[in-house]
Design an enzyme around this catalytic site. Structure first.
Site, PDB file in Angstrom:
ATOM      1  N   LEU A 142       0.766  -1.427  -0.116  1.00 31.28           N
ATOM      2  CA  LEU A 142      -0.013   0.190  -0.062  1.00 31.28           C
ATOM      3  C   LEU A 142       0.782   1.292   0.059  1.00 31.28           C
ATOM      4  O   LEU A 142       1.772   1.287   0.753  1.00 31.28           O
ATOM      5  CB  LEU A 142      -0.885  -0.020   1.322  1.00 31.28           C
ATOM      6  CG  LEU A 142      -1.924  -1.155   1.472  1.00 31.28           C
ATOM      7  CD1 LEU A 142      -2.473  -1.239   2.992  1.00 31.28           C
ATOM      8  CD2 LEU A 142      -2.864  -1.072   0.264  1.00 31.28           C
ATOM      9  N   ASP A 162       3.495  -5.684   2.513  1.00 33.88           N
ATOM     10  CA  ASP A 162       3.711  -4.826   3.357  1.00 33.88           C
ATOM     11  C   ASP A 162       4.485  -5.270   4.559  1.00 33.88           C
ATOM     12  O   ASP A 162       4.395  -4.623   5.530  1.00 33.88           O
ATOM     13  CB  ASP A 162       2.772  -3.761   3.553  1.00 33.88           C
ATOM     14  CG  ASP A 162       2.168  -2.916   2.790  1.00 33.88           C
ATOM     15  OD1 ASP A 162       3.110  -1.944   2.651  1.00 33.88           O
ATOM     16  OD2 ASP A 162       0.992  -2.719   2.409  1.00 33.88           O
ATOM     17  N   GLU A 194       6.379  -3.475  12.686  1.00 33.64           N
ATOM     18  CA  GLU A 194       5.928  -2.701  13.912  1.00 33.64           C
ATOM     19  C   GLU A 194       4.431  -2.549  13.874  1.00 33.64           C
ATOM     20  O   GLU A 194       3.679  -2.518  15.217  1.00 33.64           O
ATOM     21  CB  GLU A 194       6.346  -1.210  13.938  1.00 33.64           C
ATOM     22  CG  GLU A 194       5.963  -0.464  14.921  1.00 33.64           C
ATOM     23  CD  GLU A 194       6.316   1.001  15.176  1.00 33.64           C
ATOM     24  OE1 GLU A 194       6.082   1.735  13.982  1.00 33.64           O
ATOM     25  OE2 GLU A 194       7.126   1.425  15.968  1.00 33.64           O
ATOM     26  N   ASP A 195       3.664  -2.822  12.851  1.00 35.14           N
ATOM     27  CA  ASP A 195       2.298  -2.445  12.823  1.00 35.14           C
ATOM     28  C   ASP A 195       1.520  -3.819  13.317  1.00 35.14           C
ATOM     29  O   ASP A 195       0.212  -3.658  13.660  1.00 35.14           O
ATOM     30  CB  ASP A 195       1.719  -2.176  11.584  1.00 35.14           C
ATOM     31  CG  ASP A 195       2.285  -0.960  11.018  1.00 35.14           C
ATOM     32  OD1 ASP A 195       2.147   0.100  11.796  1.00 35.14           O
ATOM     33  OD2 ASP A 195       2.463  -0.729   9.801  1.00 35.14           O
ATOM     34  N   ARG A 241      -3.363  -6.531   5.090  1.00 34.23           N
ATOM     35  CA  ARG A 241      -2.250  -6.466   6.132  1.00 34.23           C
ATOM     36  C   ARG A 241      -2.859  -7.546   7.268  1.00 34.23           C
ATOM     37  O   ARG A 241      -1.897  -7.617   8.055  1.00 34.23           O
ATOM     38  CB  ARG A 241      -1.635  -5.268   6.562  1.00 34.23           C
ATOM     39  CG  ARG A 241      -1.309  -4.533   5.574  1.00 34.23           C
ATOM     40  CD  ARG A 241      -0.279  -3.426   5.861  1.00 34.23           C
ATOM     41  NE  ARG A 241       0.656  -3.787   6.621  1.00 34.23           N
ATOM     42  CZ  ARG A 241       1.692  -3.037   7.612  1.00 34.23           C
ATOM     43  NH1 ARG A 241       1.745  -1.782   7.420  1.00 34.23           N
ATOM     44  NH2 ARG A 241       2.638  -3.706   8.135  1.00 34.23           N
ATOM     45  N   ARG A 243      -6.325   3.719  10.415  1.00 32.61           N
ATOM     46  CA  ARG A 243      -6.035   2.381  10.640  1.00 32.61           C
ATOM     47  C   ARG A 243      -6.386   1.839  11.934  1.00 32.61           C
ATOM     48  O   ARG A 243      -6.942   0.693  12.111  1.00 32.61           O
ATOM     49  CB  ARG A 243      -4.484   1.977  10.308  1.00 32.61           C
ATOM     50  CG  ARG A 243      -3.968   2.283   8.933  1.00 32.61           C
ATOM     51  CD  ARG A 243      -4.265   1.305   8.122  1.00 32.61           C
ATOM     52  NE  ARG A 243      -3.985   1.892   6.504  1.00 32.61           N
ATOM     53  CZ  ARG A 243      -2.928   1.563   6.282  1.00 32.61           C
ATOM     54  NH1 ARG A 243      -1.945   0.818   6.853  1.00 32.61           N
ATOM     55  NH2 ARG A 243      -2.332   1.768   4.979  1.00 32.61           N
ATOM     56  N   HIS A 291      -0.156   7.359  10.648  1.00 34.76           N
ATOM     57  CA  HIS A 291      -0.186   6.751  11.834  1.00 34.76           C
ATOM     58  C   HIS A 291       0.341   7.901  12.845  1.00 34.76           C
ATOM     59  O   HIS A 291       1.067   8.764  12.483  1.00 34.76           O
ATOM     60  CB  HIS A 291       1.016   5.601  12.126  1.00 34.76           C
ATOM     61  CG  HIS A 291       0.671   4.378  11.524  1.00 34.76           C
ATOM     62  ND1 HIS A 291       1.251   3.723  10.297  1.00 34.76           N
ATOM     63  CD2 HIS A 291      -0.447   3.439  11.423  1.00 34.76           C
ATOM     64  CE1 HIS A 291       0.740   2.697  10.066  1.00 34.76           C
ATOM     65  NE2 HIS A 291      -0.247   2.416  10.476  1.00 34.76           N
ATOM     66  N   CYS A 324       8.652   1.850  11.817  1.00 41.58           N
ATOM     67  CA  CYS A 324       7.717   0.555  11.467  1.00 41.58           C
ATOM     68  C   CYS A 324       8.608  -0.596  10.690  1.00 41.58           C
ATOM     69  O   CYS A 324       7.913  -1.859  10.728  1.00 41.58           O
ATOM     70  CB  CYS A 324       6.813   1.002  10.233  1.00 41.58           C
ATOM     71  SG  CYS A 324       7.387   2.195   9.070  1.00 41.58           S
TER      72      CYS A 324
END
Ligand code: CIR
Length: 260
Positions: A22, A64, A69-70, A89, A135, A168, A255
């Site tokens: 993305l 991705d 980190e996400d 994701r 998100r 973010h 990230c």
């Protein structure tokens, strides 16, 4: 218990389809060879800061997935597996769960209909700022706040949804240790930050506000001399790392790793 000394970082090597992830970037796509080189350099920088770097293999199902980190929020006591807000994701968490089980006895999860991206979560000692964003939804943010509260951590919600062009919360802020926060002008007005010493990152360098304090050093993206100089004036040790190819996919320094 808060702990601001890191020993380990988990990273995931970018896959050959990294450029299919993305992004809102309209310019040329990332060059894969360069991406790999920059990822290696990032890992080396973490190692020089004293961390053991756990390198996960590329996951081609999720372009991705190098943005590890996400997928989790880590504390000294336990890990929370997130539920990423982008449909493409969501499945990234399955393999991260397995990796975290090697290091954490207690693993909690964000549950449907909550969504949380780790990039929205900024730990400042025993307190967590949790961004509500494109998100991370309110339900996810509140679930995370409750999980943290069970272990004595406090949290506050920062609603960045009205702010244009910020993916973010941590895209434009970071904790620099003690009572210092790096913040972009766009985020500087939140009342929750007013008891901290704010290190303002100028608009043209706002990308650099996504920096990572690792023990005695602060990793910053290369190419932001004013912010590097401001950190040095504060007695911090800025370590520039080139991540131009990750920026093309809307990613920043933080990230690319899970640190604990
Ligand atoms: C995404 O849009 O999800 C990825 N292309 C970039 C994620 C960056 N993650 C982060 O800043 N924590």
């Amino acid at each position: 218990m808060p702990n601001d000394t890191f020993r380990t970082a988990i990273v995931r090597k970018p896959g050959s389809n990294f450029a299919r992830g993305l992004t809102t970037f309209k310019g040329p796509p990332p060059i894969y060879e360069k991406t790999l080189q920059q990822h290696d350099d990032y890992c080396t920088a973490l190692e020089r800061c004293g961390l053991q770097v756990v390198r996960l293999s590329p996951d081609l199902v999720y372009p991705d997935s190098t943005f590890v980190e996400d997928t989790a929020v880590l504390t000294h006591d336990f890990a929370v597996i997130t539920r990423p807000g982008a449909q493409s994701r969501m499945g990234e968490v399955d393999s991260i769960r397995g990796s975290l089980m090697r290091f954490f006895h207690e693993i909690r999860e964000i549950k449907d209909p909550g969504t949380v991206d780790g990039g929205d979560v900024c730990q400042v000692e025993g307190h967590f700022f949790i961004g509500m964003s494109q998100r991370t939804n309110e339900e996810g943010a509140r679930q995370l706040g409750r999980l943290l509260a069970e272990r004595g951590y406090t949290s506050s919600l920062i609603d960045i949804r009205p702010i244009k062009d910020i993916l973010h919360l941590k895209s434009e802020m970071a904790w620099l240790g003690e009572d210092k926060l790096a913040v972009s002008q766009a985020l500087a007005g939140f009342r929750d930050f007013c008891k901290y010493e704010l290190i303002f990152v100028e608009a043209e360098e706002s990308y650099a506000a996504n920096c990572v304090r690792v023990n005695e050093n602060v990793l910053i993206p290369a190419g932001f001399p004013k912010f590097a100089a401001a950190l040095a004036r504060l007695g911090q040790k800025p370590v520039p790392v080139e991540i131009s190819e990750f920026r093309k996919m809307d990613g920043g320094l933080s990230c690319l790793s899970l640190r604990f």
